[in-house]
Design a protein around this motif. Structure first.
Motif, PDB file in Angstrom:
ATOM      1  N   PRO A  89       0.835  -1.206   0.000  1.00 38.09           N
ATOM      2  CA  PRO A  89       0.000   0.000   0.000  1.00 38.09           C
ATOM      3  C   PRO A  89       0.874   1.261   0.000  1.00 38.09           C
ATOM      4  O   PRO A  89       2.045   1.221   0.391  1.00 38.09           O
ATOM      5  CB  PRO A  89      -0.775  -0.099   1.321  1.00 38.09           C
ATOM      6  CG  PRO A  89      -0.694  -1.525   1.736  1.00 38.09           C
ATOM      7  CD  PRO A  89       0.587  -2.053   1.166  1.00 38.09           C
ATOM      8  N   GLU A  90       0.300   2.365  -0.423  1.00 39.94           N
ATOM      9  CA  GLU A  90       1.028   3.628  -0.478  1.00 39.94           C
ATOM     10  C   GLU A  90       1.604   3.962   0.906  1.00 39.94           C
ATOM     11  O   GLU A  90       0.948   3.779   1.927  1.00 39.94           O
ATOM     12  CB  GLU A  90       0.092   4.749  -0.931  1.00 39.94           C
ATOM     13  CG  GLU A  90       0.824   6.025  -1.240  1.00 39.94           C
ATOM     14  CD  GLU A  90      -0.073   7.074  -1.871  1.00 39.94           C
ATOM     15  OE1 GLU A  90       0.174   8.252  -1.612  1.00 39.94           O
ATOM     16  OE2 GLU A  90      -1.000   6.691  -2.608  1.00 39.94           O
ATOM     17  N   GLY A  91       2.836   4.412   0.906  1.00 36.48           N
ATOM     18  CA  GLY A  91       3.501   4.772   2.154  1.00 36.48           C
ATOM     19  C   GLY A  91       4.327   3.642   2.753  1.00 36.48           C
ATOM     20  O   GLY A  91       5.106   3.855   3.670  1.00 36.48           O
ATOM     21  N   GLY A 107      10.301 -10.655  -0.374  1.00 35.22           N
ATOM     22  CA  GLY A 107       9.795  -9.599   0.496  1.00 35.22           C
ATOM     23  C   GLY A 107       8.347  -9.877   0.829  1.00 35.22           C
ATOM     24  O   GLY A 107       7.460  -9.581   0.031  1.00 35.22           O
ATOM     25  N   ASP A 108       8.089 -10.447   1.985  1.00 35.25           N
ATOM     26  CA  ASP A 108       6.736 -10.877   2.344  1.00 35.25           C
ATOM     27  C   ASP A 108       6.026  -9.897   3.269  1.00 35.25           C
ATOM     28  O   ASP A 108       4.907 -10.155   3.704  1.00 35.25           O
ATOM     29  CB  ASP A 108       6.769 -12.274   2.973  1.00 35.25           C
ATOM     30  CG  ASP A 108       7.645 -12.328   4.215  1.00 35.25           C
ATOM     31  OD1 ASP A 108       8.404 -11.377   4.467  1.00 35.25           O
ATOM     32  OD2 ASP A 108       7.566 -13.337   4.934  1.00 35.25           O
ATOM     33  N   LEU A 109       6.668  -8.773   3.580  1.00 34.71           N
ATOM     34  CA  LEU A 109       6.067  -7.764   4.445  1.00 34.71           C
ATOM     35  C   LEU A 109       6.020  -6.413   3.743  1.00 34.71           C
ATOM     36  O   LEU A 109       6.799  -6.144   2.832  1.00 34.71           O
ATOM     37  CB  LEU A 109       6.887  -7.595   5.724  1.00 34.71           C
ATOM     38  CG  LEU A 109       6.984  -8.767   6.677  1.00 34.71           C
ATOM     39  CD1 LEU A 109       7.940  -8.432   7.816  1.00 34.71           C
ATOM     40  CD2 LEU A 109       5.624  -9.134   7.232  1.00 34.71           C
ATOM     41  N   CYS A 110       5.132  -5.562   4.223  1.00 35.80           N
ATOM     42  CA  CYS A 110       5.123  -4.159   3.849  1.00 35.80           C
ATOM     43  C   CYS A 110       5.440  -3.401   5.131  1.00 35.80           C
ATOM     44  O   CYS A 110       4.793  -3.632   6.157  1.00 35.80           O
ATOM     45  CB  CYS A 110       3.756  -3.747   3.310  1.00 35.80           C
ATOM     46  SG  CYS A 110       3.322  -4.550   1.757  1.00 35.80           S
ATOM     47  N   VAL A 111       6.451  -2.553   5.097  1.00 33.49           N
ATOM     48  CA  VAL A 111       6.899  -1.856   6.302  1.00 33.49           C
ATOM     49  C   VAL A 111       6.940  -0.349   6.067  1.00 33.49           C
ATOM     50  O   VAL A 111       7.087   0.119   4.940  1.00 33.49           O
ATOM     51  CB  VAL A 111       8.295  -2.355   6.760  1.00 33.49           C
ATOM     52  CG1 VAL A 111       8.259  -3.815   7.128  1.00 33.49           C
ATOM     53  CG2 VAL A 111       9.346  -2.106   5.702  1.00 33.49           C
ATOM     54  N   LYS A 112       6.792   0.386   7.175  1.00 28.53           N
ATOM     55  CA  LYS A 112       6.987   1.834   7.132  1.00 28.53           C
ATOM     56  C   LYS A 112       7.438   2.291   8.513  1.00 28.53           C
ATOM     57  O   LYS A 112       7.161   1.637   9.523  1.00 28.53           O
ATOM     58  CB  LYS A 112       5.756   2.587   6.649  1.00 28.53           C
ATOM     59  CG  LYS A 112       4.593   2.670   7.610  1.00 28.53           C
ATOM     60  CD  LYS A 112       3.494   3.531   6.995  1.00 28.53           C
ATOM     61  CE  LYS A 112       2.259   3.581   7.879  1.00 28.53           C
ATOM     62  NZ  LYS A 112       1.228   4.443   7.305  1.00 28.53           N
ATOM     63  N   THR A 113       8.138   3.402   8.524  1.00 24.66           N
ATOM     64  CA  THR A 113       8.639   3.985   9.760  1.00 24.66           C
ATOM     65  C   THR A 113       7.720   5.130  10.137  1.00 24.66           C
ATOM     66  O   THR A 113       7.384   5.973   9.289  1.00 24.66           O
ATOM     67  CB  THR A 113      10.081   4.493   9.556  1.00 24.66           C
ATOM     68  OG1 THR A 113      10.865   3.407   9.078  1.00 24.66           O
ATOM     69  CG2 THR A 113      10.668   5.006  10.850  1.00 24.66           C
ATOM     70  N   VAL A 114       7.279   5.148  11.402  1.00 21.72           N
ATOM     71  CA  VAL A 114       6.353   6.178  11.875  1.00 21.72           C
ATOM     72  C   VAL A 114       6.837   6.732  13.208  1.00 21.72           C
ATOM     73  O   VAL A 114       7.567   6.073  13.949  1.00 21.72           O
ATOM     74  CB  VAL A 114       4.920   5.620  12.039  1.00 21.72           C
ATOM     75  CG1 VAL A 114       4.348   5.182  10.716  1.00 21.72           C
ATOM     76  CG2 VAL A 114       4.881   4.491  13.039  1.00 21.72           C
ATOM     77  N   SER A 115       6.396   7.934  13.496  1.00 23.23           N
ATOM     78  CA  SER A 115       6.643   8.529  14.801  1.00 23.23           C
ATOM     79  C   SER A 115       5.404   8.285  15.647  1.00 23.23           C
ATOM     80  O   SER A 115       4.285   8.604  15.237  1.00 23.23           O
ATOM     81  CB  SER A 115       6.898  10.027  14.669  1.00 23.23           C
ATOM     82  OG  SER A 115       7.002  10.597  15.957  1.00 23.23           O
ATOM     83  N   GLN A 130      13.927  11.247  20.731  1.00 17.24           N
ATOM     84  CA  GLN A 130      13.463  11.231  19.343  1.00 17.24           C
ATOM     85  C   GLN A 130      13.543   9.818  18.769  1.00 17.24           C
ATOM     86  O   GLN A 130      12.639   9.377  18.078  1.00 17.24           O
ATOM     87  CB  GLN A 130      14.289  12.190  18.494  1.00 17.24           C
ATOM     88  CG  GLN A 130      13.951  13.629  18.763  1.00 17.24           C
ATOM     89  CD  GLN A 130      14.879  14.585  18.046  1.00 17.24           C
ATOM     90  OE1 GLN A 130      16.019  14.252  17.770  1.00 17.24           O
ATOM     91  NE2 GLN A 130      14.381  15.782  17.753  1.00 17.24           N
ATOM     92  N   ARG A 131      14.636   9.101  19.064  1.00 14.10           N
ATOM     93  CA  ARG A 131      14.779   7.737  18.576  1.00 14.10           C
ATOM     94  C   ARG A 131      13.699   6.825  19.142  1.00 14.10           C
ATOM     95  O   ARG A 131      13.217   5.938  18.462  1.00 14.10           O
ATOM     96  CB  ARG A 131      16.160   7.182  18.914  1.00 14.10           C
ATOM     97  CG  ARG A 131      17.096   7.300  17.748  1.00 14.10           C
ATOM     98  CD  ARG A 131      18.411   6.634  18.028  1.00 14.10           C
ATOM     99  NE  ARG A 131      19.363   7.726  18.228  1.00 14.10           N
ATOM    100  CZ  ARG A 131      20.140   7.898  19.276  1.00 14.10           C
ATOM    101  NH1 ARG A 131      20.145   7.037  20.254  1.00 14.10           N
ATOM    102  NH2 ARG A 131      20.936   8.924  19.359  1.00 14.10           N
ATOM    103  N   SER A 132      13.311   7.039  20.385  1.00 17.43           N
ATOM    104  CA  SER A 132      12.287   6.179  20.985  1.00 17.43           C
ATOM    105  C   SER A 132      10.905   6.463  20.402  1.00 17.43           C
ATOM    106  O   SER A 132       9.992   5.673  20.572  1.00 17.43           O
ATOM    107  CB  SER A 132      12.276   6.325  22.506  1.00 17.43           C
ATOM    108  OG  SER A 132      11.830   7.622  22.865  1.00 17.43           O
ATOM    109  N   CYS A 133      10.754   7.595  19.735  1.00 17.96           N
ATOM    110  CA  CYS A 133       9.472   7.928  19.097  1.00 17.96           C
ATOM    111  C   CYS A 133       9.310   7.224  17.746  1.00 17.96           C
ATOM    112  O   CYS A 133       8.211   7.126  17.225  1.00 17.96           O
ATOM    113  CB  CYS A 133       9.358   9.429  18.872  1.00 17.96           C
ATOM    114  SG  CYS A 133       9.157  10.392  20.375  1.00 17.96           S
ATOM    115  N   ILE A 134      10.402   6.785  17.161  1.00 22.37           N
ATOM    116  CA  ILE A 134      10.377   6.191  15.828  1.00 22.37           C
ATOM    117  C   ILE A 134      10.223   4.678  15.944  1.00 22.37           C
ATOM    118  O   ILE A 134      10.980   4.015  16.649  1.00 22.37           O
ATOM    119  CB  ILE A 134      11.677   6.516  15.056  1.00 22.37           C
ATOM    120  CG1 ILE A 134      11.905   8.020  14.980  1.00 22.37           C
ATOM    121  CG2 ILE A 134      11.658   5.879  13.675  1.00 22.37           C
ATOM    122  CD1 ILE A 134      10.797   8.777  14.272  1.00 22.37           C
TER     123      ILE A 134
END
Length: 169
Positions: A89-91, A107-115, A130-134
């Motif tokens: 999916p987008e993002g 690649g069997d997953l879709c991943v994204k980094t979020v805060s 800041q790192r613990s927020c990601i």
């Protein structure tokens, strides 16, 4: 000779019906029947009764040892491509599940980094905060409903068209 994309179900029915009236079908004829049927899209090969015999024969043959995909030399094709997974999916980007000590092949997953930090109004955070927020979140990558495809050159436009199909019983 290149195969033109066929959208007329009636033409497909006539061609395949004529081919199945004769004695046992040669491997290249069978390969061309499979190609015609697999490239049928509206309806798919399941909606074309003349496609049932060659496609069921293909599905049964795929389960046998030493299976070799039937070719259609007249159309310049052999075995189809296969892509098990659909786009993320987008993002999201493609990721891989860790399997024991190694990563899985596909690649069997879709991943994204979020805060995940909501309260940004209280000024600056130090780098640890800041790192613990990601966080990286993941979802299972969607499977394609039609994972097989043939790339067929259109004689008129010269463009290659991808025709997706499925082979579930």
């Amino acid at each position: 000779m290149r195969l033109r994309a066929i959208s007329a179900c009636v033409i497909l029915e006539v061609v395949l019906s004529a081919a199945t009236l004769h004695a046992p079908v040669a491997a290249s004829e069978w390969g061309c029947e499979v190609l015609f049927c697999a490239s049928s899209s509206k309806p798919s090969w399941r909606g074309v009764s003349a496609c049932h015999p060659p496609m069921k024969r293909l599905i049964a043959a795929m389960n046998k040892p030493g299976f070799d995909w039937p070719a259609c030399p007249e159309a310049g094709t052999s075995r189809p491509g296969h892509e098990r997974y659909a786009a993320c999916p987008e993002g999201y980007r493609v990721g891989r599940r860790k399997d024991g000590d190694s990563l899985t092949q596909e690649g069997d997953l879709c991943v994204k980094t979020v805060s995940i930090c909501q309260d940004k109004a209280h000024g600056f955070y130090n780098s640890d905060r800041q790192r613990s927020c990601i966080q990286t979140i993941s979802i299972s990558r969607p499977l394609r409903l039609e994972p097989y495809y043939f790339d067929i050159e259109n004689d008129t436009s010269g463009q290659t068209e991808r025709h997706w199909f499925e082979l579930n019983r």
